[in-house]
Design a protein around this motif. Structure first.
Motif, PDB file in Angstrom:
ATOM      1  N   LYS A  56      24.282 -18.047  -2.365  1.00 51.37           N
ATOM      2  CA  LYS A  56      24.672 -18.741  -3.600  1.00 51.37           C
ATOM      3  C   LYS A  56      23.505 -19.551  -4.160  1.00 51.37           C
ATOM      4  O   LYS A  56      22.876 -20.332  -3.462  1.00 51.37           O
ATOM      5  N   ALA A  60      27.555  -8.184  -9.545  1.00 53.28           N
ATOM      6  CA  ALA A  60      28.400  -8.130  -8.339  1.00 53.28           C
ATOM      7  C   ALA A  60      27.558  -7.844  -7.101  1.00 53.28           C
ATOM      8  O   ALA A  60      27.752  -8.468  -6.050  1.00 53.28           O
ATOM      9  N   THR A  61      26.625  -6.937  -7.228  1.00 57.31           N
ATOM     10  CA  THR A  61      25.741  -6.614  -6.101  1.00 57.31           C
ATOM     11  C   THR A  61      24.842  -7.797  -5.780  1.00 57.31           C
ATOM     12  O   THR A  61      24.646  -8.137  -4.607  1.00 57.31           O
ATOM     13  N   ALA A  72      25.443 -10.957  -6.298  1.00 55.58           N
ATOM     14  CA  ALA A  72      26.272 -11.995  -5.663  1.00 55.58           C
ATOM     15  C   ALA A  72      26.520 -11.682  -4.191  1.00 55.58           C
ATOM     16  O   ALA A  72      26.586 -12.587  -3.365  1.00 55.58           O
ATOM     17  N   ARG A  73      26.646 -10.396  -3.886  1.00 54.65           N
ATOM     18  CA  ARG A  73      26.883  -9.987  -2.502  1.00 54.65           C
ATOM     19  C   ARG A  73      25.613 -10.110  -1.645  1.00 54.65           C
ATOM     20  O   ARG A  73      25.681 -10.468  -0.473  1.00 54.65           O
ATOM     21  N   LEU A  74      24.451  -9.846  -2.233  1.00 55.92           N
ATOM     22  CA  LEU A  74      23.208  -9.794  -1.470  1.00 55.92           C
ATOM     23  C   LEU A  74      22.457 -11.116  -1.373  1.00 55.92           C
ATOM     24  O   LEU A  74      21.757 -11.353  -0.397  1.00 55.92           O
ATOM     25  N   ASP A  79      23.992  -5.794 -12.619  1.00 56.77           N
ATOM     26  CA  ASP A  79      24.309  -5.664 -11.192  1.00 56.77           C
ATOM     27  C   ASP A  79      24.765  -6.989 -10.595  1.00 56.77           C
ATOM     28  O   ASP A  79      24.548  -7.261  -9.414  1.00 56.77           O
TER      29      ASP A  79
END
Length: 125
Positions: free
Chosen positions: A35, A27-28, A30-32, A25
């Motif tokens: 950094k 991508a998820t 990285a979005r949530l 997961d």
């Protein structure tokens, strides 16, 4: 740093950490997550271990505290099959990916070098 160190250790079968770029997961994550702020919780499977071997490993820890729940300024480790998920049947735990060789560590405020040293000496047995 801890997750990468564990992933390279020959006694570790698999590491579970949301900051792993190969996480299914990613991508998820990285979005949530902000950094490089993936939390201090890392879980890993000891290669070829059962409950007896997991407990033998945990008994070798000198600095990391063995606990039944996680959440302190000190690094703590638990065995989910015998603590947080003990009320589930072995089959249910297996379906959830919680095998007898899974341990979970919550890193504390100690220096990462001290945490790695403690884990290394315990993994060496």
């Amino acid at each position: 740093k801890l997750a990468a160190w564990l992933a390279a250790h020959p006694r570790v079968e698999r590491v579970y950490f949301p900051g792993d770029p190969d996480h299914p997961d990613a991508a998820t994550v990285a979005r949530l997550f902000p950094k490089d702020q993936f939390g201090a919780m890392v879980a890993f499977d000891l290669k070829g271990a059962g409950k007896r071997e997991v407990f033998a490993f945990m008994e070798q820890l000198k600095m990391i505290v063995c606990a039944t729940s996680l959440g302190d300024v000190h690094s703590m480790m638990l065995h989910p099959a015998m603590s947080s998920h003990r009320d589930l049947s072995p089959k249910h735990r297996e379906r959830l990916g919680i095998r007898d060789n899974l341990v979970r560590i919550s890193t504390g405020i100690e220096a990462i070098e001290d945490i790695l040293e403690d884990l290394d000496q315990a993994l060496r047995g």
